[in-house]
Scaffold this motif. Structure first.
Motif, PDB file in Angstrom:
ATOM      1  N   LEU A 175       0.901  -1.158   0.000  1.00  0.00           N
ATOM      2  CA  LEU A 175       0.000   0.000   0.000  1.00  0.00           C
ATOM      3  C   LEU A 175       0.934   1.200   0.000  1.00  0.00           C
ATOM      4  CD1 LEU A 175      -2.726   1.537   0.519  1.00  0.00           C
ATOM      5  CD2 LEU A 175      -2.358   1.142   2.956  1.00  0.00           C
ATOM      6  N   HIS A 176       0.949   1.941  -1.102  1.00  0.00           N
ATOM      7  CA  HIS A 176       1.903   3.043  -1.239  1.00  0.00           C
ATOM      8  C   HIS A 176       1.333   4.350  -0.726  1.00  0.00           C
ATOM      9  CE1 HIS A 176       5.014   1.134  -3.760  1.00  0.00           C
ATOM     10  NE2 HIS A 176       4.022   0.393  -4.212  1.00  0.00           N
ATOM     11  N   GLN A 177       2.084   5.019   0.145  1.00  0.00           N
ATOM     12  CA  GLN A 177       1.781   6.401   0.452  1.00  0.00           C
ATOM     13  C   GLN A 177       2.103   7.209  -0.806  1.00  0.00           C
ATOM     14  OE1 GLN A 177       0.394   7.819   3.028  1.00  0.00           O
ATOM     15  NE2 GLN A 177       0.819   9.955   2.532  1.00  0.00           N
ATOM     16  N   MET A 178       1.236   8.161  -1.157  1.00  0.00           N
ATOM     17  CA  MET A 178       1.435   8.962  -2.365  1.00  0.00           C
ATOM     18  C   MET A 178       2.758   9.708  -2.327  1.00  0.00           C
ATOM     19  SD  MET A 178      -0.763   9.577  -4.940  1.00  0.00           S
ATOM     20  CE  MET A 178      -0.317  11.274  -5.264  1.00  0.00           C
ATOM     21  N   THR A 203      -3.781  -8.362   3.766  1.00  0.00           N
ATOM     22  CA  THR A 203      -3.314  -7.032   4.175  1.00  0.00           C
ATOM     23  C   THR A 203      -1.975  -6.684   3.521  1.00  0.00           C
ATOM     24  OG1 THR A 203      -4.336  -7.481   6.297  1.00  0.00           O
ATOM     25  CG2 THR A 203      -2.880  -5.579   6.191  1.00  0.00           C
ATOM     26  N   PRO A 204      -1.926  -5.545   2.824  1.00  0.00           N
ATOM     27  CA  PRO A 204      -0.648  -5.130   2.235  1.00  0.00           C
ATOM     28  C   PRO A 204       0.255  -4.490   3.276  1.00  0.00           C
ATOM     29  CG  PRO A 204      -2.329  -3.479   1.756  1.00  0.00           C
ATOM     30  CD  PRO A 204      -3.005  -4.564   2.553  1.00  0.00           C
ATOM     31  N   LYS A 205       1.514  -4.357   2.924  1.00  0.00           N
ATOM     32  CA  LYS A 205       2.469  -3.628   3.761  1.00  0.00           C
ATOM     33  C   LYS A 205       2.412  -2.164   3.326  1.00  0.00           C
ATOM     34  CE  LYS A 205       7.432  -4.067   4.428  1.00  0.00           C
ATOM     35  NZ  LYS A 205       8.527  -5.038   4.282  1.00  0.00           N
ATOM     36  N   TYR A 206       2.285  -1.274   4.310  1.00  0.00           N
ATOM     37  CA  TYR A 206       2.179   0.161   4.035  1.00  0.00           C
ATOM     38  C   TYR A 206       3.590   0.732   3.909  1.00  0.00           C
ATOM     39  CZ  TYR A 206       0.489   4.988   5.090  1.00  0.00           C
ATOM     40  OH  TYR A 206       0.178   6.322   5.080  1.00  0.00           O
ATOM     41  N   VAL A 207       3.893   1.344   2.771  1.00  0.00           N
ATOM     42  CA  VAL A 207       5.247   1.873   2.567  1.00  0.00           C
ATOM     43  C   VAL A 207       5.219   3.300   2.043  1.00  0.00           C
ATOM     44  CG1 VAL A 207       6.427  -0.343   2.158  1.00  0.00           C
ATOM     45  CG2 VAL A 207       5.410   0.895   0.223  1.00  0.00           C
ATOM     46  N   ILE A 208       6.294   4.001   2.358  1.00  0.00           N
ATOM     47  CA  ILE A 208       6.492   5.343   1.802  1.00  0.00           C
ATOM     48  C   ILE A 208       7.840   5.349   1.087  1.00  0.00           C
ATOM     49  CG2 ILE A 208       7.423   6.186   4.024  1.00  0.00           C
ATOM     50  CD1 ILE A 208       6.255   8.962   3.234  1.00  0.00           C
ATOM     51  N   ASP A 209       7.838   5.878  -0.127  1.00  0.00           N
ATOM     52  CA  ASP A 209       9.072   6.019  -0.884  1.00  0.00           C
ATOM     53  C   ASP A 209       9.599   7.410  -0.539  1.00  0.00           C
ATOM     54  OD1 ASP A 209      11.058   5.315  -2.668  1.00  0.00           O
ATOM     55  OD2 ASP A 209       9.645   4.620  -4.200  1.00  0.00           O
ATOM     56  N   LEU A 210      10.721   7.466   0.178  1.00  0.00           N
ATOM     57  CA  LEU A 210      11.165   8.742   0.745  1.00  0.00           C
ATOM     58  C   LEU A 210      11.677   9.695  -0.329  1.00  0.00           C
ATOM     59  CD1 LEU A 210      12.889   7.354   3.946  1.00  0.00           C
ATOM     60  CD2 LEU A 210      10.659   8.489   3.773  1.00  0.00           C
ATOM     61  N   PRO A 211      11.448  10.985  -0.102  1.00  0.00           N
ATOM     62  CA  PRO A 211      11.919  11.983  -1.067  1.00  0.00           C
ATOM     63  C   PRO A 211      13.446  11.931  -1.213  1.00  0.00           C
ATOM     64  CG  PRO A 211      10.436  12.985   0.537  1.00  0.00           C
ATOM     65  CD  PRO A 211      10.718  11.602   1.015  1.00  0.00           C
ATOM     66  N   GLN A 212      13.920  12.501  -2.292  1.00  0.00           N
ATOM     67  CA  GLN A 212      15.358  12.563  -2.622  1.00  0.00           C
ATOM     68  C   GLN A 212      16.014  11.190  -2.701  1.00  0.00           C
ATOM     69  OE1 GLN A 212      15.238  15.054   0.576  1.00  0.00           O
ATOM     70  NE2 GLN A 212      13.983  16.225  -0.834  1.00  0.00           N
ATOM     71  N   GLY A 213      15.215  10.170  -3.063  1.00  0.00           N
ATOM     72  CA  GLY A 213      15.821   8.858  -3.271  1.00  0.00           C
ATOM     73  C   GLY A 213      16.179   8.129  -1.990  1.00  0.00           C
ATOM     74  N   HIS A 251      -4.303  16.743  -4.088  1.00  0.00           N
ATOM     75  CA  HIS A 251      -5.666  16.370  -3.683  1.00  0.00           C
ATOM     76  C   HIS A 251      -5.834  14.857  -3.487  1.00  0.00           C
ATOM     77  CE1 HIS A 251      -5.382  16.393  -8.027  1.00  0.00           C
ATOM     78  NE2 HIS A 251      -6.524  15.746  -8.171  1.00  0.00           N
ATOM     79  N   PHE A 252      -4.813  14.090  -3.821  1.00  0.00           N
ATOM     80  CA  PHE A 252      -4.866  12.638  -3.585  1.00  0.00           C
ATOM     81  C   PHE A 252      -4.108  12.216  -2.327  1.00  0.00           C
ATOM     82  CE2 PHE A 252      -5.651  12.315  -8.269  1.00  0.00           C
ATOM     83  CZ  PHE A 252      -6.809  11.543  -8.203  1.00  0.00           C
ATOM     84  N   ARG A 253      -3.299  13.143  -1.770  1.00  0.00           N
ATOM     85  CA  ARG A 253      -2.402  12.761  -0.682  1.00  0.00           C
ATOM     86  C   ARG A 253      -3.133  12.646   0.647  1.00  0.00           C
ATOM     87  NH1 ARG A 253       2.259  16.698  -1.052  1.00  0.00           N
ATOM     88  NH2 ARG A 253       1.742  16.698  -3.256  1.00  0.00           N
ATOM     89  N   VAL A 254      -2.910  11.540   1.353  1.00  0.00           N
ATOM     90  CA  VAL A 254      -3.578  11.261   2.631  1.00  0.00           C
ATOM     91  C   VAL A 254      -2.576  11.511   3.758  1.00  0.00           C
ATOM     92  CG1 VAL A 254      -4.695   9.423   3.993  1.00  0.00           C
ATOM     93  CG2 VAL A 254      -5.029   9.516   1.504  1.00  0.00           C
ATOM     94  N   ALA A 255      -3.054  12.034   4.886  1.00  0.00           N
ATOM     95  CA  ALA A 255      -2.169  12.267   6.036  1.00  0.00           C
ATOM     96  C   ALA A 255      -1.543  10.945   6.475  1.00  0.00           C
ATOM     97  CB  ALA A 255      -2.956  12.896   7.186  1.00  0.00           C
ATOM     98  N   LEU A 256      -0.266  11.014   6.815  1.00  0.00           N
ATOM     99  CA  LEU A 256       0.466   9.810   7.207  1.00  0.00           C
ATOM    100  C   LEU A 256      -0.170   9.130   8.426  1.00  0.00           C
ATOM    101  CD1 LEU A 256       3.071   9.099   5.622  1.00  0.00           C
ATOM    102  CD2 LEU A 256       4.332   9.677   7.681  1.00  0.00           C
TER     103      LEU A 256
END
Ligand SMILES: *Cc1c(COP(=O)(O)O)cnc(C)c1O
Length: 384
Positions: free
Chosen positions: A291-294, A326-336, A302-307
């Motif tokens: 499950l990807h955080q935007m 259940t998926p694993k919730y992940v965030i792809d961090l800025p700047q790589g 307008h698609f971004r959900v609060a962490l």
């Protein structure tokens, strides 16, 4: 599996346009050639809202295209979630703070055009910038839907020289806009590298153009195993009978199928929707993976959900739905910075060799482990 049984579990046909022959309707090339890109056709087929009409007249930076299949599904399901993913809103044209063209710094990790090498053992190939349907929340809108600058010969040189690469992710755009012979040639070039173990094919066609997956396609892909297909279903209404049968072809050919979804405001940002999607995916034999955080991409605020909301959803899922759904919730961090997991923190307090954890029953539970310094238990046992 019988369609009647699947219907009991929420799977429906997307529907068709009566004036189109069923042969054309089931041809992915017909579907692709008849993608709707202009206001008049979209208006007729999906009935645009006033905001969507306004957006169609703006410079959005990402073309609009909707497959007849998905338009029929929008109409038959009446789902505002599906409309929101496929049809633009004026917010897309707004410039917001803290948003970037390339938030993941993919360009900086791109040694040759169209190839991203961020993790030591994995390489991502963006094989095309074209899609059957342009998702309004697209992370790669900086180049998707425009002429593609990729250099396949440079990919093969790079892959040949980088023997640390164990996995190649074939992505896009939509890689399955390539016809089977072109896809087969591409996969053969990847497989020609003996150090490559696994191929991942990322495709949203099972959700937006399921007739793309024919028996022949599935058999062709199966020749490149170990190969994983990564789908992207974001909402239970996308799990149609057509989608089921597309995925079934892959699975019957022996190909494992996993799903990556994006957490999208106004589409799936509640535990009930994600739980139902997880259950439908399991019925399709698909394992929810991420499950990807935007990503913080321009034009998608307008698609971004609060962490913290995302984490609260994960907590609710843990008590309401099967672990394999259940998926694993992940965030792809800025700047790589890479992908990292986001999860509720169940440990409320540590104290010496004890911890108190919040259970799914809303109570605190104590867990205890041995004193440090007692690690020699094994040795003691050996002596006796
Ligand atoms: C997401 C991603 C991968 C794959 O990450 P996994 O955690 O292995 O699924 C590989 N390369 C790039 C550039 C990515 O963005």
């Amino acid at each position: 599996m019988q369609d009647a049984w699947l219907e009991k579990h929420g799977f429906k046909n997307a529907g068709t346009w009566p004036e189109v022959s069923s042969r054309d309707w089931r041809s992915w090339k017909w579907q692709f050639a008849h993608r709707m890109m202009d206001l008049g056709t979209l208006e007729k087929r999906t009935g645009l809202t006033r905001e969507q009409r306004t957006a169609m007249g703006q410079d959005l930076g990402l073309p609009v295209a909707v497959t007849p299949y998905y338009a029929a599904l929008i109409a038959s399901s009446g789902s505002t979630a599906l409309r929101r993913m496929a049809l633009p809103l004026p917010e897309e044209a707004m410039d917001t703070d803290n948003a970037f063209d390339d938030p993941l710094a993919e360009e900086a990790h791109s040694p040759v055009p169209g190839l991203v090498h961020r993790y030591p053992d994995r390489v991502l190939l963006s094989v095309t910038a074209t899609c059957p349907l342009y998702c309004r929340y697209c992370t790669r809108r900086r180049y998707v839907g425009r002429p593609h600058h990729a250099d396949p010969n440079a990919w093969w040189d790079y892959l040949g020289a980088h023997t640390e690469v164990r996995e190649v992710i074939v992505s896009g755009g939509e890689p399955m806009t390539l016809a089977d012979p072109a896809l087969q040639r591409l996969l053969s070039r990847v497989r020609a590298n003996e150090h490559v173990q696994v191929i991942r094919l990322s495709t949203r066609t099972p959700a937006v153009l399921p007739c793309r997956i024919t028996d022949r396609t599935a058999q062709m892909l199966a020749e490149f195993q170990p190969l994983f297909v990564l789908t992207q279903f974001n909402h239970p209404a996308e799990c149609t009978l057509e989608a089921f049968h597309a995925v079934q072809k892959l699975r019957m050919a022996g190909i494992p199928v996993l799903n990556q979804m994006v957490l999208l405001s106004g589409v799936n940002d509640n535990a009930g929707t994600i739980a139902e999607l997880g259950r439908r995916l399991l019925v399709m034999g698909v394992k929810p993976y991420y499950l990807h955080q935007m990503d913080a991409v321009k034009g998608t605020a307008h698609f971004r959900v609060a962490l913290d909301r995302g984490i609260a959803i994960m907590r609710e899922l843990r008590r309401s739905v099967s672990g394999i759904a259940t998926p694993k919730y992940v965030i792809d961090l800025p700047q790589g910075g890479g992908k990292v997991a986001l999860a509720p923190n169940y440990v409320v307090e540590y104290s010496g060799t004890r911890a108190w954890l919040a259970g799914t029953d809303d109570r605190l539970h104590m867990y205890e482990w041995p004193e440090p310094g007692n690690e020699n238990t094994e040795k003691t046992r050996e002596k006796t």
